[in-house]
Motif scaffolding. Sequence first.
Motif, PDB file in Angstrom:
ATOM      1  N   MET A 160       0.812  -1.214   0.000  1.00 37.58           N
ATOM      2  CA  MET A 160       0.000   0.000   0.000  1.00 37.58           C
ATOM      3  C   MET A 160       0.846   1.265   0.000  1.00 37.58           C
ATOM      4  N   ASP A 161       1.981   1.250   0.697  1.00 39.08           N
ATOM      5  CA  ASP A 161       2.814   2.452   0.713  1.00 39.08           C
ATOM      6  C   ASP A 161       3.333   2.785  -0.679  1.00 39.08           C
ATOM      7  N   LYS A 162       3.660   1.756  -1.471  1.00 39.57           N
ATOM      8  CA  LYS A 162       4.116   1.995  -2.842  1.00 39.57           C
ATOM      9  C   LYS A 162       2.978   2.522  -3.717  1.00 39.57           C
ATOM     10  N   LEU A 163       1.790   2.001  -3.526  1.00 37.88           N
ATOM     11  CA  LEU A 163       0.630   2.470  -4.294  1.00 37.88           C
ATOM     12  C   LEU A 163       0.325   3.934  -3.972  1.00 37.88           C
ATOM     13  N   LYS A 164       0.360   4.288  -2.695  1.00 36.22           N
ATOM     14  CA  LYS A 164       0.101   5.671  -2.294  1.00 36.22           C
ATOM     15  C   LYS A 164       1.193   6.597  -2.808  1.00 36.22           C
ATOM     16  N   GLU A 165       2.419   6.151  -2.716  1.00 37.29           N
ATOM     17  CA  GLU A 165       3.557   6.943  -3.173  1.00 37.29           C
ATOM     18  C   GLU A 165       3.478   7.214  -4.673  1.00 37.29           C
ATOM     19  N   THR A 166       2.965   6.232  -5.429  1.00 34.67           N
ATOM     20  CA  THR A 166       2.882   6.353  -6.887  1.00 34.67           C
ATOM     21  C   THR A 166       1.670   7.164  -7.314  1.00 34.67           C
ATOM     22  N   GLY A 167       0.608   7.179  -6.531  1.00 37.18           N
ATOM     23  CA  GLY A 167      -0.616   7.878  -6.896  1.00 37.18           C
ATOM     24  C   GLY A 167      -0.416   9.386  -6.990  1.00 37.18           C
ATOM     25  N   PRO A 168      -1.485  10.126  -7.343  1.00 36.19           N
ATOM     26  CA  PRO A 168      -2.853   9.638  -7.516  1.00 36.19           C
ATOM     27  C   PRO A 168      -3.046   8.843  -8.806  1.00 36.19           C
ATOM     28  N   GLY A 169      -4.080   8.027  -8.798  1.00 31.46           N
ATOM     29  CA  GLY A 169      -4.402   7.197  -9.953  1.00 31.46           C
ATOM     30  C   GLY A 169      -3.997   5.748  -9.791  1.00 31.46           C
ATOM     31  N   SER A 170      -3.418   5.390  -8.631  1.00 37.47           N
ATOM     32  CA  SER A 170      -3.048   3.994  -8.399  1.00 37.47           C
ATOM     33  C   SER A 170      -4.293   3.157  -8.120  1.00 37.47           C
ATOM     34  N   MET A 211     -16.267  -7.530   0.000  1.00 40.43           N
ATOM     35  CA  MET A 211     -16.421  -6.717   1.208  1.00 40.43           C
ATOM     36  C   MET A 211     -15.122  -5.993   1.547  1.00 40.43           C
ATOM     37  N   PHE A 212     -14.002  -6.693   1.421  1.00 40.51           N
ATOM     38  CA  PHE A 212     -12.691  -6.085   1.664  1.00 40.51           C
ATOM     39  C   PHE A 212     -12.432  -4.950   0.688  1.00 40.51           C
ATOM     40  N   VAL A 213     -12.736  -5.177  -0.591  1.00 38.84           N
ATOM     41  CA  VAL A 213     -12.543  -4.150  -1.616  1.00 38.84           C
ATOM     42  C   VAL A 213     -13.320  -2.890  -1.258  1.00 38.84           C
ATOM     43  N   ARG A 214     -14.550  -3.042  -0.857  1.00 38.34           N
ATOM     44  CA  ARG A 214     -15.387  -1.874  -0.593  1.00 38.34           C
ATOM     45  C   ARG A 214     -14.992  -1.154   0.702  1.00 38.34           C
ATOM     46  N   GLU A 215     -14.615  -1.916   1.710  1.00 37.14           N
ATOM     47  CA  GLU A 215     -14.153  -1.286   2.946  1.00 37.14           C
ATOM     48  C   GLU A 215     -12.815  -0.582   2.726  1.00 37.14           C
ATOM     49  N   LEU A 216     -11.905  -1.241   2.012  1.00 41.76           N
ATOM     50  CA  LEU A 216     -10.597  -0.645   1.761  1.00 41.76           C
ATOM     51  C   LEU A 216     -10.736   0.624   0.923  1.00 41.76           C
ATOM     52  N   ASN A 217     -11.585   0.590  -0.080  1.00 40.67           N
ATOM     53  CA  ASN A 217     -11.766   1.778  -0.916  1.00 40.67           C
ATOM     54  C   ASN A 217     -12.331   2.933  -0.097  1.00 40.67           C
ATOM     55  N   LYS A 218     -13.248   2.632   0.814  1.00 36.22           N
ATOM     56  CA  LYS A 218     -13.815   3.668   1.678  1.00 36.22           C
ATOM     57  C   LYS A 218     -12.727   4.295   2.550  1.00 36.22           C
ATOM     58  N   ARG A 219     -11.840   3.457   3.083  1.00 38.11           N
ATOM     59  CA  ARG A 219     -10.767   3.948   3.941  1.00 38.11           C
ATOM     60  C   ARG A 219      -9.710   4.736   3.160  1.00 38.11           C
ATOM     61  N   LEU A 220      -9.598   4.474   1.872  1.00 38.33           N
ATOM     62  CA  LEU A 220      -8.558   5.100   1.057  1.00 38.33           C
ATOM     63  C   LEU A 220      -8.999   6.381   0.350  1.00 38.33           C
ATOM     64  N   ARG A 221     -10.202   6.826   0.585  1.00 37.06           N
ATOM     65  CA  ARG A 221     -10.675   8.040  -0.084  1.00 37.06           C
ATOM     66  C   ARG A 221      -9.738   9.210   0.189  1.00 37.06           C
ATOM     67  N   SER A 277      -6.649   9.328  -0.815  1.00 35.71           N
ATOM     68  CA  SER A 277      -5.259   8.873  -0.736  1.00 35.71           C
ATOM     69  C   SER A 277      -4.583   8.768  -2.103  1.00 35.71           C
ATOM     70  N   GLY A 278      -5.384   8.805  -3.192  1.00 40.77           N
ATOM     71  CA  GLY A 278      -4.831   8.611  -4.527  1.00 40.77           C
ATOM     72  C   GLY A 278      -4.870   7.174  -4.993  1.00 40.77           C
ATOM     73  N   VAL A 279      -5.437   6.275  -4.154  1.00 43.48           N
ATOM     74  CA  VAL A 279      -5.548   4.858  -4.502  1.00 43.48           C
ATOM     75  C   VAL A 279      -7.024   4.471  -4.505  1.00 43.48           C
ATOM     76  N   GLU A 280      -7.450   3.741  -5.534  1.00 43.88           N
ATOM     77  CA  GLU A 280      -8.812   3.226  -5.593  1.00 43.88           C
ATOM     78  C   GLU A 280      -8.773   1.712  -5.742  1.00 43.88           C
ATOM     79  N   VAL A 281      -9.846   1.061  -5.288  1.00 42.51           N
ATOM     80  CA  VAL A 281      -9.898  -0.393  -5.244  1.00 42.51           C
ATOM     81  C   VAL A 281     -11.155  -0.879  -5.959  1.00 42.51           C
ATOM     82  N   PHE A 282     -10.994  -1.930  -6.779  1.00 43.82           N
ATOM     83  CA  PHE A 282     -12.090  -2.460  -7.587  1.00 43.82           C
ATOM     84  C   PHE A 282     -12.173  -3.976  -7.440  1.00 43.82           C
ATOM     85  N   ALA A 283     -13.352  -4.533  -7.724  1.00 45.30           N
ATOM     86  CA  ALA A 283     -13.545  -5.980  -7.760  1.00 45.30           C
ATOM     87  C   ALA A 283     -14.055  -6.373  -9.137  1.00 45.30           C
ATOM     88  N   SER A 284     -13.740  -7.599  -9.555  1.00 43.10           N
ATOM     89  CA  SER A 284     -14.155  -8.098 -10.868  1.00 43.10           C
ATOM     90  C   SER A 284     -14.575  -9.556 -10.749  1.00 43.10           C
TER      91      SER A 284
END
Length: 338
Positions: free
Chosen positions: A151-161, A203-213, A215-222
């Motif tokens: 997660m630290d690398k994703l945040k560091e690389t964002g926004p758009g991660s 459920m993890f995807v949706r909770e994590l995305n809510k917590r990351l608002r 931060s420059g990182v978004e989370v999706f499920a497929s």
Amino acid sequence: MSSSRSVGSNGSVDPRSKHFWTTRDMPPQDGKVVIVTGASSGMGWYCAQALAEHGAHVIIAARSLERCQSAASLIKETGVRGKVDAMHLDLSSFRSIVDFAKEFKARKLPLHTLVNNAGVFLVPFDHTQEGFETTVGINYFGHFLLTHLLMDKLKETGPGSRVVSMASLFELLGSVNWSDLEGKSAKESGLFEYSSSKIEIIMFVRELNKRLRGSGVEVFASQPGLVQTQLNGRKLDHGKLTSNLVDLATRVYGQRAEKASYCLQRPASDPTVDGYGGSYFSPPWLWILALNLDHAGMREPGNSLARDEAAWARLYNQTLLIVNSKLAEKGLGSIEAV
């Protein structure tokens, strides 16, 4: 998710109005670094190939380094303009996951996208090195830990991660055993365990995305529907009636892995989905029957737990406690809540 949004954060037209997205719609990915777990074959391989074809630096991560290297070589032979590397990652071992994250960070690369594609389905009953029932241990707990470590690398690389995680149409049948998330009481690695791991991922995807608002990182499920891949062949325990029935349905009805992988490719690459974190990419479905078209459309999961925000938070918090307990037992440190 809410249906009130009509315009993405980048001012684009609502991506839910875009139907039949395919690899041809993928924009250039030059300069982006993407990790795809379980990409030595099947949908993961096709997702990795498409991203590399469009210029991304893709890291194929799977249990067999030899198979990863072979898969990377095959992609390179197709003439992609991006770079392809292979790394060993065993999601049934927390030590392997920790080592993978350390090795990746040592390469001093950015990380634009993590595709949590790897998984097992109806395998012979067993447990991971941390004592989890195999299916939930690999599909859910392994990716939970990997995502937090990177997660630290994703945040560091964002926004758009982005993080993209693989669910399944069987999430419809899933439930959460709140008193036994680890699967200690499981008697098999069956359809219940698989279905439960997949609704837990959503459920993890949706909770994590809510917590990351913010931060420059978004989370999706497929989820791809039924797919003709090794997940439904080589890995099955063919001594089980359920396995044989699912295998037969997949062989008759399932679609090619290349087409199915669109559900991963789009959230991993499409800029129009910026601002739609928490969304679910799926072919249309009729209860448990997924229709083999429009694999990258934005739809809603069928399970009510996918809309229960209190349950998301409860699952996240309980999982974090379990993961940190297992890490401490092996002297592997800890992860922090997002």
